[in-house]
Design a protein around this motif. Structure first.
Motif, PDB file in Angstrom:
ATOM      1  N   ALA A 378      -4.701   9.450  99.706  1.00  0.00           N
ATOM      2  CA  ALA A 378      -3.900   8.705  98.945  1.00  0.00           C
ATOM      3  C   ALA A 378      -4.068   8.995  97.387  1.00  0.00           C
ATOM      4  O   ALA A 378      -2.802   8.460  96.692  1.00  0.00           O
ATOM      5  CB  ALA A 378      -3.881   7.250  99.239  1.00  0.00           C
ATOM      6  N   ASP A 381      -0.412  13.589  95.583  1.00  0.00           N
ATOM      7  CA  ASP A 381       1.007  13.800  96.246  1.00  0.00           C
ATOM      8  C   ASP A 381       0.739  14.563  97.257  1.00  0.00           C
ATOM      9  O   ASP A 381       0.771  15.776  96.836  1.00  0.00           O
ATOM     10  CB  ASP A 381       1.768  14.100  95.109  1.00  0.00           C
ATOM     11  CG  ASP A 381       3.313  14.304  95.458  1.00  0.00           C
ATOM     12  OD1 ASP A 381       3.430  13.978  96.611  1.00  0.00           O
ATOM     13  OD2 ASP A 381       4.141  14.488  94.711  1.00  0.00           O
ATOM     14  N   SER A 383       3.564  15.220  99.457  1.00  0.00           N
ATOM     15  CA  SER A 383       4.676  15.335  99.862  1.00  0.00           C
ATOM     16  C   SER A 383       5.441  16.739  99.914  1.00  0.00           C
ATOM     17  O   SER A 383       6.286  17.030 100.723  1.00  0.00           O
ATOM     18  CB  SER A 383       5.949  14.594  98.951  1.00  0.00           C
ATOM     19  OG  SER A 383       5.973  15.051  97.587  1.00  0.00           O
ATOM     20  N   GLN A 405      -0.459  10.275 110.238  1.00  0.00           N
ATOM     21  CA  GLN A 405      -0.295   9.195 109.350  1.00  0.00           C
ATOM     22  C   GLN A 405      -0.373   9.454 107.961  1.00  0.00           C
ATOM     23  O   GLN A 405       0.493   9.256 107.081  1.00  0.00           O
ATOM     24  CB  GLN A 405      -0.646   7.850 109.795  1.00  0.00           C
ATOM     25  CG  GLN A 405      -0.401   6.686 109.226  1.00  0.00           C
ATOM     26  CD  GLN A 405      -0.784   5.523 109.732  1.00  0.00           C
ATOM     27  OE1 GLN A 405      -1.417   5.415 110.967  1.00  0.00           O
ATOM     28  NE2 GLN A 405      -0.650   4.387 108.874  1.00  0.00           N
ATOM     29  N   TYR A 406      -1.819  10.109 107.834  1.00  0.00           N
ATOM     30  CA  TYR A 406      -2.225   9.740 106.317  1.00  0.00           C
ATOM     31  C   TYR A 406      -2.263  11.306 105.851  1.00  0.00           C
ATOM     32  O   TYR A 406      -2.177  11.067 104.566  1.00  0.00           O
ATOM     33  CB  TYR A 406      -3.781   9.277 106.506  1.00  0.00           C
ATOM     34  CG  TYR A 406      -3.834   7.715 106.987  1.00  0.00           C
ATOM     35  CD1 TYR A 406      -3.401   6.943 106.041  1.00  0.00           C
ATOM     36  CD2 TYR A 406      -4.489   7.528 108.052  1.00  0.00           C
ATOM     37  CE1 TYR A 406      -3.414   5.608 106.271  1.00  0.00           C
ATOM     38  CE2 TYR A 406      -4.496   6.363 108.291  1.00  0.00           C
ATOM     39  CZ  TYR A 406      -3.890   5.260 107.631  1.00  0.00           C
ATOM     40  OH  TYR A 406      -3.992   4.002 107.909  1.00  0.00           O
ATOM     41  N   GLY A 409       2.022  12.027 106.320  1.00  0.00           N
ATOM     42  CA  GLY A 409       3.068  10.649 105.923  1.00  0.00           C
ATOM     43  C   GLY A 409       3.860  10.280 106.986  1.00  0.00           C
ATOM     44  O   GLY A 409       5.107  10.113 106.794  1.00  0.00           O
TER      45      GLY A 409
END
Ligand code: WT7
Length: 654
Positions: A378, A381, A383, A405-406, A409
């Motif tokens: 977390a 970034d 993405s 999930q982590y 994303g």
């Protein structure tokens, strides 16, 4: 025996979650329908022939697609190619010389960027260096390096001149290195002064020196300067890489090699005795790794930044750092060190820094990240990521969900890829634009791969548990075990007639999805690395204080399995006062730290059948804290009670 395997193949877990390919993936994915599956089902050899001509550049076309004399296959027979040409020259010739091949990140934070043109230059020079040291087509070259770009350069330089490389993982001991050098009768060893690991320099050259004191075949040693640690150089035998490169001729044309030219040996653990030198050749192997890297990872070389976190010392590094991605002209990240230096977020820092789009790692790493907590990823970034891969062992559904999930994303498909050193490339895996995944399932064989689950009698199972077998030859398949064709036949082709038996249990669910269930033989899987119980036992017994040893792999929440050893010490002075700690250090010296038992129990006796066979199933039960199953075949049942008592009293580990 059947009894021992039973718990491995029971169908215990039901997973109901499903993940269809997301729209953002299907929009641009290379494969979005079942055409490849249909094509392969209709014409197995024709399918692979078309992949070979589409994906690989040949100097001469083959005469025969596949010669299959069970269990020996040859692919693209009569064809010639140069593997390093495919990985380098053709991209430069196509005007992509300035494209980054490797973003290298050293553990201390230093970096290097190598374009395809620079790689080609480096590889040509080093190919000439090897020639200058007397390496000829067909010779073997050993590589014992940290994760530095020179590892890829050395491998490709060998390929360029038709010498086979044998890479030995830098974490292996000098003894393990010496055994592998001897078996391959390698002429040249390429190593480094040292490398970085967890913030410190670990010396490699001293271990190499120790090894080659006992390996008469080695004529020259090339040493890459990386650690800066003090090393001894033997005049005439040892040479610095940078010195040789300075004066090397910059041109070394890529000569065509036979499709079946030996490309590399890679040693892997078997159930008995010494490691096996798995043989891989050129044309078929390159076809399979190029094909799988492209379609499993949905590689778009212009936009993707691929990162496979494996070490080049394992087959994953061979196929998905060096040959697969480079043959596709991809840009990738290569990282030298551990995931927790300087902090537990190092991987995520790297993903952010380079904009990694496709990440390929192992379940043991994912479980470790789970322990460190979602706050680590977390911090960054992530993405840029669009696709995630897993390899090395079955991925638990919970680890899969956490990864999804982590790290992903919630948006990145996960390709759980099953394969082996022996298969050369990925065999069972989703295709990200096509396959609806289920957490924990490797889903289906890739187009061109035919797998079947069978029962004890070798009858096909269409639903439920059994043994994973492969029924058709595939281009990347091993060509044998170096120097031991009988062992090849015996190991892989004797358990079930006409079938390659991979050593894994598997089940098929009601939708035909494949679920890998782990090894059913005496091979352990520690953090995705295969280690045989026999080898660790042999290492223990080689200690003068040890009379007998039994080793089992016990389920471990982080490493998948953990090595647990039961040891009987020798009477008299030799065995007096031998400690578990000394024995752990001894195993590390014999094989490498990777094989160090997590716990060693010194015991007066071991559970054995009346015929004297150690009952590993019982030892696994003890190690995993289970109550005893059937002990009626035991020669002396009281042994087990004694072991359980000791296990309860003295849990000792790192
Ligand atoms: C063994 C092969 C393939 C490169 C790394 C290991 C296990 C591998 C998976 C997976 C379940 C897996 C198998 C196999 N394995 N990938 N996705 N799901 N199990 O290569 O050292 O040759 O080990 O690793 O047990 O037989 P290797």
């Amino acid at each position: 025996m059947a009894d021992e395997q039973h718990d491995t193949i029971d169908d215990l877990l039901a997973e109901a979650r499903t993940f269809p390919p997301p729209e953002h993936v299907t929009r641009d994915a290379l494969v979005t329908d079942t055409a490849l599956y249909d094509e392969a089902a209709a014409d197995h050899e024709g399918f692979w022939a078309r992949r070979a001509s589409e994906l690989v550049s040949w100097a001469r076309e083959w005469d025969t697609v596949c010669e299959w004399e069970l269990p020996f296959s040859k692919w693209f027979v009569g064809g010639t190619l140069n593997v390093s040409y495919n990985c380098l020259d053709r991209h430069v010739e196509a005007g992509r010389g300035d494209k980054v091949a490797i973003h290298w990140e050293g553990e201390p934070g230093d970096t290097r960027t190598l374009t395809y043109a620079e790689m080609l230059d480096e590889v040509q020079r080093f190919a000439n260096v090897l020639k200058g040291l007397g390496v000829e087509r067909g010779d073997r070259v050993n590589i014992y390096l940290p994760m530095v770009p020179e590892a890829a350069v050395a491998m490709l330089a060998c390929a360029r001149i038709g010498a086979a490389h044998s890479v030995v993982f830098g974490g292996f001991s000098s003894q393990a290195l010496a055994d592998r050098i001897d078996d391959a009768e390698a002429k040249v060893l390429i190593t480094a002064d040292g490398g970085y690991r967890r913030g410190e320099v670990f010396p490699l050259k001293p271990a190499a020196d120790e090894a080659i004191a006992h390996t008469p075949s080695i004529e020259h040693v090339v040493v890459v300067k990386r650690g800066g640690n003090e090393v001894a150089m033997v005049d005439g035998r040892d040479h610095w890489y940078h010195d040789l490169m300075e004066t090397a001729d910059p041109t070394c044309p890529a000569e065509p090699m036979d499709s079946e030219q030996l490309l590399f040996l890679l040693y892997t653990s078997g159930t008995t005795g010494k490691p096996k030198g798995i043989m891989h050749t050129s044309g078929g192997y390159l076809t399979q790794v190029t094909y799988t890297a492209k379609y499993v990872f949905d590689l778009h070389p212009d936009t993707d930044v691929f990162w496979c976190t494996a070490d080049v010392g394992w087959v994953t590094g061979h196929s998905y750092i060096v040959y697969g991605p480079m043959s596709n002209g991809a840009t990738q990240v290569m990282y030298e060190g551990v995931p927790n230096f300087p902090g537990n977020d190092r991987f995520w820092e790297i993903v952010e820094k380079y904009g990694v789009t496709v990440l390929y790692t192992a379940p043991t790493a994912i479980r470790t990240f789970m322990k460190w907590g979602p706050e680590e990823p977390a911090k960054h970034d992530l993405s840029s990521l669009r696709l995630l891969g897993s390899v090395g062992e079955p991925i638990n559904p919970e680890a899969w969900m956490w990864y999804h999930q982590y790290i992903g994303g919630g948006r990145c498909p996960i390709v759980d890829t099953w394969w082996q050193t022996e298969t050369g490339g990925i065999m069972i895996s989703p295709l990200p634009g096509v396959t609806t995944t289920k957490p924990g399932s490797a889903t289906f064989p890739l187009p061109g791969v035919v797998a079947e689950v069978v029962d004890d009698a070798g009858e096909r199972v269409d639903h439920g548990g059994g043994y994973l077998t492969l029924t058709r030859p595939w281009p990347g398949m091993l060509r044998g075990i170096w120097g031991d064709p009988d062992r090849y036949r015996e190991t892989y082709w004797s358990r079930f007639p006409d079938r390659y038996f991979a050593g894994d249990g598997a089940k098929l669910d009601a939708d035909g999805y494949l679920w890998l269930l782990g090894r059913v033989d005496d091979v352990m899987n520690i953090s995705g690395h295969r280690i045989s119980t026999t080898e660790v036992e042999s290492a223990l017994v080689s200690h003068p204080g040890v009379a007998e040893a039994a080793v089992v792999g016990a389920t471990d929440p982080t490493t998948g399995q953990a090595i647990i050893a039961y040891v009987i010490t020798r009477g008299g002075a030799d065995g007096d006062g031998v400690t578990a700690e000394q024995l752990r250090a001894h195993v590390a010296a014999e094989i490498g730290a990777i094989a160090k038992p997590k716990a060693i129990f010194i015991t007066p006796d071991l559970p054995k059948t009346r015929s004297g066979k150690i009952m590993r199933r019982l030892l696994r039960d003890v190690a995993e804290g289970r109550t005893m199953g059937d002990t009626t075949t035991l020669a002396d049942a009281s042994v087990v009670e004694e072991l359980q008592r000791r296990a309860a009293e003295s849990p000792q580990e790192d």
